[in-house]
Motif scaffolding. Structure first.
Motif, PDB file in Angstrom:
ATOM      1  N   ARG A   1       0.823  -1.217   0.000  1.00 16.22           N
ATOM      2  CA  ARG A   1       0.000   0.000   0.000  1.00 16.22           C
ATOM      3  C   ARG A   1       0.852   1.260   0.000  1.00 16.22           C
ATOM      4  O   ARG A   1       0.549   2.248  -0.686  1.00 16.22           O
ATOM      5  CB  ARG A   1      -0.921   0.016   1.222  1.00 16.22           C
ATOM      6  N   ASP A   2       1.940   1.238   0.793  1.00 23.63           N
ATOM      7  CA  ASP A   2       2.786   2.419   0.930  1.00 23.63           C
ATOM      8  C   ASP A   2       3.884   2.481  -0.123  1.00 23.63           C
ATOM      9  O   ASP A   2       4.737   3.370  -0.084  1.00 23.63           O
ATOM     10  CB  ASP A   2       3.398   2.457   2.325  1.00 23.63           C
TER      11      ASP A   2
ATOM     12  N   ALA B   1      -2.219   0.739  -5.712  1.00 21.01           N
ATOM     13  CA  ALA B   1      -1.522   0.202  -4.540  1.00 21.01           C
ATOM     14  C   ALA B   1      -2.519  -0.325  -3.513  1.00 21.01           C
ATOM     15  O   ALA B   1      -2.304  -1.389  -2.914  1.00 21.01           O
ATOM     16  CB  ALA B   1      -0.635   1.287  -3.923  1.00 21.01           C
ATOM     17  N   LYS B   2      -3.608   0.377  -3.301  1.00 23.88           N
ATOM     18  CA  LYS B   2      -4.618  -0.070  -2.343  1.00 23.88           C
ATOM     19  C   LYS B   2      -5.298  -1.348  -2.801  1.00 23.88           C
ATOM     20  O   LYS B   2      -5.587  -2.241  -1.994  1.00 23.88           O
ATOM     21  CB  LYS B   2      -5.644   1.045  -2.118  1.00 23.88           C
TER      22      LYS B   2
ATOM     23  N   ARG C   1      -6.906  -3.011   8.124  1.00 22.09           N
ATOM     24  CA  ARG C   1      -8.360  -3.126   8.033  1.00 22.09           C
ATOM     25  C   ARG C   1      -8.866  -2.398   6.789  1.00 22.09           C
ATOM     26  O   ARG C   1      -8.119  -1.698   6.115  1.00 22.09           O
ATOM     27  CB  ARG C   1      -9.004  -2.582   9.305  1.00 22.09           C
ATOM     28  N   GLN C   2     -10.162  -2.576   6.510  1.00 19.58           N
ATOM     29  CA  GLN C   2     -10.717  -1.973   5.309  1.00 19.58           C
ATOM     30  C   GLN C   2     -10.555  -0.449   5.299  1.00 19.58           C
ATOM     31  O   GLN C   2     -10.341   0.149   4.246  1.00 19.58           O
ATOM     32  CB  GLN C   2     -12.194  -2.344   5.158  1.00 19.58           C
ATOM     33  N   ALA C   3     -10.637   0.176   6.456  1.00 19.04           N
ATOM     34  CA  ALA C   3     -10.470   1.627   6.510  1.00 19.04           C
ATOM     35  C   ALA C   3      -9.085   2.051   6.035  1.00 19.04           C
ATOM     36  O   ALA C   3      -8.911   3.147   5.484  1.00 19.04           O
ATOM     37  CB  ALA C   3     -10.722   2.125   7.931  1.00 19.04           C
ATOM     38  N   ASP C   4      -8.085   1.178   6.240  1.00 15.67           N
ATOM     39  CA  ASP C   4      -6.723   1.493   5.821  1.00 15.67           C
ATOM     40  C   ASP C   4      -6.535   1.334   4.316  1.00 15.67           C
ATOM     41  O   ASP C   4      -5.586   1.874   3.750  1.00 15.67           O
ATOM     42  CB  ASP C   4      -5.726   0.585   6.552  1.00 15.67           C
ATOM     43  N   ARG C   5      -7.436   0.573   3.682  1.00 21.43           N
ATOM     44  CA  ARG C   5      -7.346   0.345   2.240  1.00 21.43           C
ATOM     45  C   ARG C   5      -8.326   1.212   1.441  1.00 21.43           C
ATOM     46  O   ARG C   5      -8.320   1.195   0.214  1.00 21.43           O
ATOM     47  CB  ARG C   5      -7.649  -1.123   1.906  1.00 21.43           C
TER      48      ARG C   5
END
Length: 211
Positions: free
Chosen positions: A50-51, A148-149, A130-134
């Motif tokens: 992601r990052d 990336a997400k 978690r989903q909020a992070d993606r």
């Protein structure tokens, strides 16, 4: 099983729960952690994808009473590709895991019983992703961020989103070509633009993605 087999060492290549003290205090247990030295947590590769980390790796450490915090016996690194989590696991992560694990076994077979002295970074715990992070923010996420997400959520269930007011999970994304997006320069980010071979084309702030 340890009491019956009486092994010289225990290898844990896919650890999902803590090794009990009755085991690691009795026999050396080596945990193969998908993450570079200092990295801790259950979603290590998710965060790295992601990052968009440039470099990543695998660490083999000796189990003790803490998660991913025992003495490091070996590690191997590799440059990251712009690829899904599953693709990285099957290729770079697998090769690095084999390299580091074999190095540990060779040291142990040669009689070493303590981890070699290594200059290690400060431990950094990263929580379960978690989903909020993606979550994709279509109004301001560019194409690289959206990709990336989606790549870090490779497999089930994907990234939680919504289409036509209905909750859904997005998977299997590909960047749309500039030629394709030339037809949709006046459309708003997040807008659905086209359908092809079961995939939906969705606008980003600087391009588009097929999902």
């Amino acid at each position: 099983a340890v009491a019956m087999a009486r092994p010289d060492l225990v290898l844990a290549p896919f650890l999902k729960r803590r090794i009990p003290a009755t085991v690691w205090q009795r026999v050396p247990c080596f945990v193969v952690h998908p993450g570079p030295p200092g990295d801790q947590g259950p979603s290590a590769l998710d965060w790295a994808v992601r990052d968009r980390e440039a470099q990543w790796g695998v660490t083999v450490l000796q189990a003790n009473g803490a998660f991913d915090a025992g003495p490091v016996w070996a590690h191997a690194s590799f440059p990251m590709r712009a690829a899904t989590k599953g693709s990285l696991y099957r290729r770079e992560v697998t090769r690095a895991a084999l390299q580091a694990t074999l190095a540990v076994v060779e040291r142990f077979a040669a009689g070493e019983r303590e981890a070699p002295p290594l200059a290690l970074p400060t431990l950094a715990w990263k929580p379960l992703m978690r989903q909020a992070d993606r979550a994709i923010h279509w109004s301001h996420d560019d194409t690289a961020t959206v990709m990336a997400k989606l790549r870090c959520a490779d497999g089930q269930p994907g990234v939680l989103d919504a289409l036509w007011g209905q909750a859904c999970h997005l998977v299997d994304a590909h960047t749309a070509s500039a030629a394709t997006m030339a037809e949709f320069t006046d459309r708003a980010p997040g807008e659905l633009l086209a359908v092809r071979d079961g995939a939906l084309l969705r606008r980003t702030v600087d391009g588009g993605v097929w999902i």
